[in-house]
Design a protein around this motif. Structure first.
Motif, mmCIF file in Angstrom:
data_model
loop_
_atom_site.group_PDB
_atom_site.id
_atom_site.type_symbol
_atom_site.label_atom_id
_atom_site.label_comp_id
_atom_site.label_asym_id
_atom_site.label_seq_id
_atom_site.Cartn_x
_atom_site.Cartn_y
_atom_site.Cartn_z
ATOM 1 N N LEU A 451 0.845 -1.197 0.000
ATOM 2 C CA LEU A 451 0.000 0.000 0.000
ATOM 3 C C LEU A 451 0.878 1.245 0.000
ATOM 4 N N ASN A 452 0.665 2.115 -0.969
ATOM 5 C CA ASN A 452 1.291 3.432 -0.958
ATOM 6 C C ASN A 452 0.414 4.335 -0.101
ATOM 7 N N VAL A 453 0.888 4.698 1.091
ATOM 8 C CA VAL A 453 0.047 5.453 2.030
ATOM 9 C C VAL A 453 -0.122 6.906 1.603
ATOM 10 N N GLN A 454 0.627 7.338 0.587
ATOM 11 C CA GLN A 454 0.473 8.711 0.097
ATOM 12 C C GLN A 454 -0.513 8.789 -1.063
ATOM 13 N N THR A 455 -0.434 7.811 -1.977
ATOM 14 C CA THR A 455 -1.313 7.851 -3.156
ATOM 15 C C THR A 455 -2.490 6.879 -3.041
ATOM 16 N N LYS A 456 -2.425 5.947 -2.066
ATOM 17 C CA LYS A 456 -3.430 4.902 -1.842
ATOM 18 C C LYS A 456 -3.424 3.819 -2.932
ATOM 19 N N GLN A 457 -2.390 3.818 -3.767
ATOM 20 C CA GLN A 457 -2.245 2.757 -4.765
ATOM 21 C C GLN A 457 -1.912 1.446 -4.061
ATOM 22 N N THR A 458 -2.418 0.328 -4.595
ATOM 23 C CA THR A 458 -2.094 -0.979 -4.025
ATOM 24 C C THR A 458 -1.545 -1.914 -5.101
ATOM 25 N N TRP A 459 -0.681 -2.830 -4.654
ATOM 26 C CA TRP A 459 -0.189 -3.927 -5.468
ATOM 27 C C TRP A 459 -0.531 -5.213 -4.722
ATOM 28 N N VAL A 460 -0.834 -6.283 -5.457
ATOM 29 C CA VAL A 460 -1.270 -7.525 -4.815
ATOM 30 C C VAL A 460 -0.523 -8.718 -5.402
ATOM 31 N N TRP A 461 -0.028 -9.587 -4.521
ATOM 32 C CA TRP A 461 0.399 -10.921 -4.942
ATOM 33 C C TRP A 461 -0.652 -11.910 -4.454
ATOM 34 N N GLN A 462 -1.106 -12.758 -5.370
ATOM 35 C CA GLN A 462 -2.123 -13.749 -5.004
ATOM 36 C C GLN A 462 -2.015 -14.930 -5.952
ATOM 37 N N GLU A 463 -2.274 -16.128 -5.410
ATOM 38 C CA GLU A 463 -2.256 -17.335 -6.226
ATOM 39 C C GLU A 463 -3.368 -18.248 -5.726
ATOM 40 N N GLU A 464 -4.008 -18.927 -6.641
ATOM 41 C CA GLU A 464 -5.168 -19.747 -6.284
ATOM 42 C C GLU A 464 -4.830 -20.782 -5.214
ATOM 43 N N GLU A 465 -5.693 -20.869 -4.211
ATOM 44 C CA GLU A 465 -5.566 -21.836 -3.104
ATOM 45 C C GLU A 465 -4.240 -21.703 -2.354
ATOM 46 N N CYS A 466 -3.706 -20.482 -2.298
ATOM 47 C CA CYS A 466 -2.492 -20.214 -1.521
ATOM 48 C C CYS A 466 -2.836 -19.338 -0.323
ATOM 49 N N TYR A 467 -2.232 -19.654 0.833
ATOM 50 C CA TYR A 467 -2.533 -18.941 2.070
ATOM 51 C C TYR A 467 -1.222 -18.441 2.682
ATOM 52 N N PRO A 468 -0.896 -17.169 2.437
ATOM 53 C CA PRO A 468 0.374 -16.612 2.907
ATOM 54 C C PRO A 468 0.283 -16.150 4.370
ATOM 55 N N SER A 469 1.442 -15.696 4.884
ATOM 56 C CA SER A 469 1.525 -15.137 6.229
ATOM 57 C C SER A 469 2.101 -13.726 6.137
ATOM 58 N N GLU A 470 2.147 -13.050 7.263
ATOM 59 C CA GLU A 470 2.705 -11.697 7.359
ATOM 60 C C GLU A 470 3.984 -11.565 6.525
ATOM 61 N N PRO A 471 4.040 -10.605 5.593
ATOM 62 C CA PRO A 471 5.250 -10.426 4.781
ATOM 63 C C PRO A 471 6.275 -9.563 5.511
ATOM 64 N N LEU A 472 7.491 -10.073 5.647
ATOM 65 C CA LEU A 472 8.559 -9.311 6.302
ATOM 66 C C LEU A 472 9.445 -8.651 5.249
ATOM 67 N N PHE A 473 9.704 -7.363 5.454
ATOM 68 C CA PHE A 473 10.536 -6.605 4.511
ATOM 69 C C PHE A 473 12.009 -6.719 4.899
ATOM 70 N N VAL A 474 12.854 -7.067 3.909
ATOM 71 C CA VAL A 474 14.304 -7.113 4.108
ATOM 72 C C VAL A 474 14.927 -6.185 3.072
ATOM 73 N N PRO A 475 15.584 -5.100 3.523
ATOM 74 C CA PRO A 475 16.137 -4.142 2.550
ATOM 75 C C PRO A 475 17.361 -4.695 1.832
ATOM 76 N N THR A 476 17.524 -4.296 0.579
ATOM 77 C CA THR A 476 18.741 -4.617 -0.167
ATOM 78 C C THR A 476 19.911 -3.868 0.460
ATOM 79 N N PRO A 477 21.035 -4.526 0.685
ATOM 80 C CA PRO A 477 22.191 -3.832 1.276
ATOM 81 C C PRO A 477 22.583 -2.607 0.452
ATOM 82 N N GLY A 478 22.726 -1.486 1.148
ATOM 83 C CA GLY A 478 23.137 -0.256 0.481
ATOM 84 C C GLY A 478 22.038 0.446 -0.285
#
Length: 532
Positions: A451-478
């Protein structure tokens, strides 16, 4: 993010079923390309044992704590899991029954004991669970699995061995703390918890645990309460699951979901009472925002912020901007307690029944509230918020309270953006653009959302019959861009040859980079961390 995806096969029920722990890590089959710089461990906590003998656990938060680990090293991935040896777990395994009352499941005295010993068991006092099912985080050099009581459990993040149980009451004046602390750049940990004091006085204490000590002493021994916030009701503290922190302020949201203290203290003398039985809603108080300064810590009693009733579990981010504090939250409208809808019987139902139950539950919404810091020179009835990028308002009333109205950042019918994550090391307490969350479709986790909290735009990853968990962000070094990194999520796809996998997404575009599949069903996980 609004979706019409259906789940008629009800594969989601598999993530609420008991699994066995593993004797050793199992290798994963990798497809795609895992970034070469990504090396470490994804640690997750969640319930893994949903019944003991022939006694079932009834609520989502009752299952016994199972710790999961995906290790990424030299292009290889392994998966491992182990039950935490809490008192609740060990005694249940020893006696083959539920021994300690959990969030929504009551423990009963041993039926094999005579009537006198059973009678005295009722009046032995409160036996608080140490089932650390919710999260895992570092304190100093150590790692702790946690729930929301006064007990935290020290664990080895490499072997997943249980090391020792720690009672926070020995160090701090709290009856429990949240499973969502904040950590400063130097490793200082802040948290908040209820405190029941003398003469049944009640407050919320913000506590500070220093970073790792040069003398190798335990940071918990030097922990302290830094500021105390008052409760709006003497015998009924609000349920608190998280809080906000900027560079200079703490923000505590006091919601209308209450713990009836008298019920709580008497519940353990009543056969069949649970923590859930002690919750009630105050349908007239609305919601209060409390402010305290951080250094020196001081409660700002002159700043009385109020708004309409909502449930709150997760803060997304809180930051200061031009004399205002911006508070972004995952809310649920109204005072009806959302946890009432998370009994396992409800979320294991057929899809049409799941949807019916969710229609009765509070509606989720991502909201932005703005708190003005300077409130003395302004006129009553005027919107005090002058930030150009938000429609949130704050209006001073004649009684000195400031009424807040939010800006809605995301809303969809029965579609929740929950378990939020940000680029924490870069953006905690700072103005930011992106939040990542787990999409709940009528309470069923079936997508990952950016979610872009400034523009309210959203992107979604979804796949049929898949149940994900909380996504953790890991930054690229540098990295210099806020969303330059990857998202890590454990996903379950029942019925396939390798039904559990670690999903690696490009955090900018939410496109899949890789997945590491294992021949194991992985039950629902709640929260966790990435350990480089």
């Amino acid at each position: 993010m609004t979706s019409h995806v259906e789940h008629p096969a009800a594969g989601y029920r598999k993530i609420f079923e008991t699994v066995e722990e593993l004797n050793e890590p199992i290798p994963a089959k990798i497809s795609g390309v895992i970034p070469s710089w990504l090396g470490g461990s994804l640690l997750r906590m969640g319930p893994g044992l949903f019944e003991v003998g022939d006694e079932p656990f009834y609520h989502l938060f009752d299952g016994q704590a199972l710790m999961h680990k995906f290790d990424l090293k030299d292009g290889q991935v392994t998966y491992y899991r182990k039950f935490i040896r809490t008192d609740a777990y060990v005694r249940a395994m020893t006696e083959n029954r539920i021994v300690i009352t959990e969030f929504g499941t009551a423990a009963y005295p041993d039926p094999c004991k005579n009537i006198f010993s059973r009678f005295f068991t009722y009046f032995r006092g409160i036996e608080v669970t140490d089932n650390c099912v919710v999260n895992v985080y570092p304190i100093g050099e150590d790692f702790y699995a946690v729930t929301e009581t006064n007990y935290i459990t020290k664990v080895d993040p490499d072997s997943l061995e249980t090391l020792k149980r720690v009672d926070l009451c020995k160090y701090l004046s709290v009856n429990g703390v949240t499973a969502h602390p904040h950590t400063d750049t130097d490793g200082t940990v802040y948290n908040i918890g209820n405190c029941f004091g003398k003469n049944m006085s009640l407050a919320y204490n913000i506590v500070k645990i220093p970073p790792a000590q040069n003398d190798n002493s335990d940071p918990l021994e030097k922990s302290q309460v830094v500021v105390q916030l008052p409760s709006s009701e003497r015998l009924k503290p609000s349920y608190v699951h998280s809080f906000g922190m900027t560079d200079n302020y703490f923000v505590f949201v006091e919601q209308p979901v209450k713990i009836n203290l008298l019920k709580f203290l008497s519940a353990w003398s009543v056969r069949g009472a649970t923590y859930m039985d002690c919750f009630e809603s105050n349908d007239s108080m609305g919601t209060w925002f409390h402010l305290a300064t951080k250094d020196p810590a001081d409660y700002l009693s002159s700043h009385k912020f109020r708004t309409s009733a909502f449930n709150l579990f997760h803060h997304i981010n809180t930051y200061e901007d031009q004399g205002f504090i911006v508070v972004d939250l995952c809310t649920w409208k109204g005072h009806d307690f959302v946890y009432n809808y998370l009994y396992l019987a409800n979320i294991r139902e057929e899809w049409e029944e799941v949807k019916k139950a969710a229609m009765r539950a509070p509606q989720p919404e991502v909201r932005r509230y703005v708190l003005p810091l300077d409130i003395h020179r302004e006129e009553q009835g005027k919107n005090l918020v002058s930030l150009p990028y938000t429609t949130a308002t704050a209006v001073l009333h004649s009684d000195g309270t400031i009424w807040l109205e939010p800006e809605v950042l995301f809303s969809g019918p029965r579609q929740a953006f929950e378990f939020p994550q940000i680029n924490y090391s870069l953006c905690r307490g700072q103005k930011y653009s992106f939040a990542y969350g787990l999409g709940l479709n009528h309470f069923i986790p079936d997508r990952i959302v950016k979610l872009n909290v400034q523009t309210k735009q959203t992107w979604v990853w979804q796949e049929e019959e898949c149940y994900p968990s909380e996504p953790l962000f890991v930054p690229t070094p540098g990295a210099t861009e806020e969303d330059d990194g990857v998202l890590l999520s454990i996903v379950v796809k029942p019925g396939t040859e390798r039904p559990g996998f670690l999903l690696v997404l490009d955090a900018m575009t939410l496109t899949e980079l890789a997945r590491a599949e294992v021949n194991a069903i992985i039950p629902v996980t709640l929260h966790g961390m990435y350990k480089p």
